[in-house]
Design a protein around this motif. Structure first.
Motif, mmCIF file in Angstrom:
data_model
loop_
_atom_site.group_PDB
_atom_site.id
_atom_site.type_symbol
_atom_site.label_atom_id
_atom_site.label_comp_id
_atom_site.label_asym_id
_atom_site.label_seq_id
_atom_site.Cartn_x
_atom_site.Cartn_y
_atom_site.Cartn_z
ATOM 1 N N PHE A 205 25.231 25.363 -7.010
ATOM 2 C CA PHE A 205 24.175 25.671 -6.046
ATOM 3 C C PHE A 205 22.857 25.118 -6.561
ATOM 4 O O PHE A 205 22.656 24.954 -7.757
ATOM 5 C CB PHE A 205 24.065 27.190 -5.832
ATOM 6 C CG PHE A 205 24.978 27.724 -4.771
ATOM 7 C CD1 PHE A 205 24.460 28.402 -3.676
ATOM 8 C CD2 PHE A 205 26.350 27.578 -4.867
ATOM 9 C CE1 PHE A 205 25.294 28.911 -2.692
ATOM 10 C CE2 PHE A 205 27.193 28.080 -3.892
ATOM 11 C CZ PHE A 205 26.665 28.748 -2.797
ATOM 12 N N ARG A 206 21.944 24.826 -5.639
ATOM 13 C CA ARG A 206 20.628 24.272 -5.957
ATOM 14 C C ARG A 206 19.564 25.339 -5.691
ATOM 15 O O ARG A 206 19.654 26.063 -4.699
ATOM 16 C CB ARG A 206 20.343 23.050 -5.081
ATOM 17 C CG ARG A 206 21.384 21.947 -5.236
ATOM 18 C CD ARG A 206 21.303 20.910 -4.120
ATOM 19 N NE ARG A 206 21.723 21.508 -2.851
ATOM 20 C CZ ARG A 206 21.140 21.257 -1.678
ATOM 21 N NH1 ARG A 206 20.119 20.428 -1.586
ATOM 22 N NH2 ARG A 206 21.573 21.833 -0.572
ATOM 23 N N VAL A 207 18.563 25.432 -6.557
ATOM 24 C CA VAL A 207 17.486 26.407 -6.365
ATOM 25 C C VAL A 207 16.472 25.813 -5.397
ATOM 26 O O VAL A 207 15.876 24.767 -5.661
ATOM 27 C CB VAL A 207 16.803 26.756 -7.705
ATOM 28 C CG1 VAL A 207 15.650 27.736 -7.470
ATOM 29 C CG2 VAL A 207 17.817 27.334 -8.685
ATOM 30 N N LEU A 208 16.304 26.471 -4.266
ATOM 31 C CA LEU A 208 15.364 26.013 -3.248
ATOM 32 C C LEU A 208 13.985 26.635 -3.461
ATOM 33 O O LEU A 208 12.966 25.946 -3.421
ATOM 34 C CB LEU A 208 15.888 26.383 -1.855
ATOM 35 C CG LEU A 208 14.967 26.125 -0.677
ATOM 36 C CD1 LEU A 208 14.709 24.633 -0.521
ATOM 37 C CD2 LEU A 208 15.571 26.700 0.600
ATOM 38 N N GLN A 209 13.952 27.946 -3.690
ATOM 39 C CA GLN A 209 12.676 28.642 -3.807
ATOM 40 C C GLN A 209 12.881 29.906 -4.633
ATOM 41 O O GLN A 209 13.937 30.533 -4.565
ATOM 42 C CB GLN A 209 12.169 29.005 -2.411
ATOM 43 C CG GLN A 209 10.799 29.625 -2.369
ATOM 44 C CD GLN A 209 10.320 29.819 -0.940
ATOM 45 O OE1 GLN A 209 11.037 29.555 0.013
ATOM 46 N NE2 GLN A 209 9.104 30.291 -0.795
ATOM 47 N N GLU A 210 11.857 30.302 -5.390
ATOM 48 C CA GLU A 210 11.888 31.525 -6.190
ATOM 49 C C GLU A 210 10.588 32.294 -5.945
ATOM 50 O O GLU A 210 9.533 31.676 -5.806
ATOM 51 C CB GLU A 210 12.005 31.195 -7.679
ATOM 52 C CG GLU A 210 13.233 30.376 -8.028
ATOM 53 C CD GLU A 210 13.244 29.938 -9.480
ATOM 54 O OE1 GLU A 210 13.752 30.702 -10.322
ATOM 55 O OE2 GLU A 210 12.730 28.836 -9.758
ATOM 56 N N TRP A 211 10.677 33.631 -5.897
ATOM 57 C CA TRP A 211 9.477 34.431 -5.696
ATOM 58 C C TRP A 211 9.712 35.870 -6.149
ATOM 59 O O TRP A 211 10.846 36.329 -6.199
ATOM 60 C CB TRP A 211 9.030 34.382 -4.238
ATOM 61 C CG TRP A 211 9.924 35.066 -3.253
ATOM 62 C CD1 TRP A 211 9.746 36.310 -2.714
ATOM 63 C CD2 TRP A 211 11.128 34.565 -2.656
ATOM 64 N NE1 TRP A 211 10.758 36.612 -1.835
ATOM 65 C CE2 TRP A 211 11.623 35.552 -1.772
ATOM 66 C CE3 TRP A 211 11.839 33.376 -2.795
ATOM 67 C CZ2 TRP A 211 12.788 35.392 -1.047
ATOM 68 C CZ3 TRP A 211 13.017 33.219 -2.061
ATOM 69 C CH2 TRP A 211 13.469 34.211 -1.199
ATOM 70 N N PRO A 212 8.620 36.589 -6.496
ATOM 71 C CA PRO A 212 8.754 37.999 -6.863
ATOM 72 C C PRO A 212 8.677 38.876 -5.614
ATOM 73 O O PRO A 212 8.064 38.495 -4.605
ATOM 74 C CB PRO A 212 7.537 38.236 -7.762
ATOM 75 C CG PRO A 212 6.503 37.289 -7.229
ATOM 76 C CD PRO A 212 7.281 36.070 -6.751
#
Length: 155
Positions: free
Chosen positions: A43-50
């Motif tokens: 899988f590919r990381v598209l977006q990260e957030w808290p």
């Protein structure tokens, strides 16, 4: 037996814009989960957030930009029971699994096995839906199905 034709679409429905986007998976360890999904399933990381005490991310399959897996990571005070038997798992209500289409179940399953992914049962076919299926789990017990359309069947 081929899959039946889809029923007519209903563009007049107030929900006509509904379309699949993502599934949320609750996990206790963000970095471990992100590493597992990216290393084991590519899988590919598209977006990260808290989000409050949690860390979230959208992950996309290797070759699909339209479906996302959303990691919801942080302490899990009430983990789900991890079941080792597919038939036993069907006795429980609620969420059961996420299905991912593949071209060849046996090849995909062999690669999952090579990558030491937790496989659940043996592959099998269901003629009524013209599919060959296999199941696996992530390290936190979330169940996934891989499905291959059998030759001569509709999508």
């Amino acid at each position: 037996m081929p899959m039946p034709a889809n029923p007519p679409k209903n563009p007049a429905s107030p929900f006509a814009s509904f379309a699949g986007h993502h599934i949320g998976i609750r996990v206790p360890d963000y970095e471990a989960a992100k590493a597992w999904y990216t290393e084991k399933l590519d899988f590919r990381v598209l977006q990260e957030w808290p989000y409050g005490e949690l860390r979230l991310a959208y992950l996309s399959p290797p070759n699909d930009d339209d479906f996302h897996l959303e990691l919801l990571a942080g302490p899990v005070p009430s983990p789900n029971k991890v079941l080792d038997d597919l038939d036993v798992s069907l006795r429980h209500g609620g969420y059961h699994h996420v299905c991912l289409r593949v071209e060849n179940v046996d090849q995909a399953r062999a690669e999952l096995e090579r990558r030491r992914v937790d496989l659940v049962g043996a592959p099998f076919e269901i003629a009524d839906i013209s599919r060959r299926l296999a199941f696996f789990r992530d390290p936190w017990g979330n169940m996934f199905e891989i499905a291959e359309t059998l030759p001569g069947a509709g999508a």
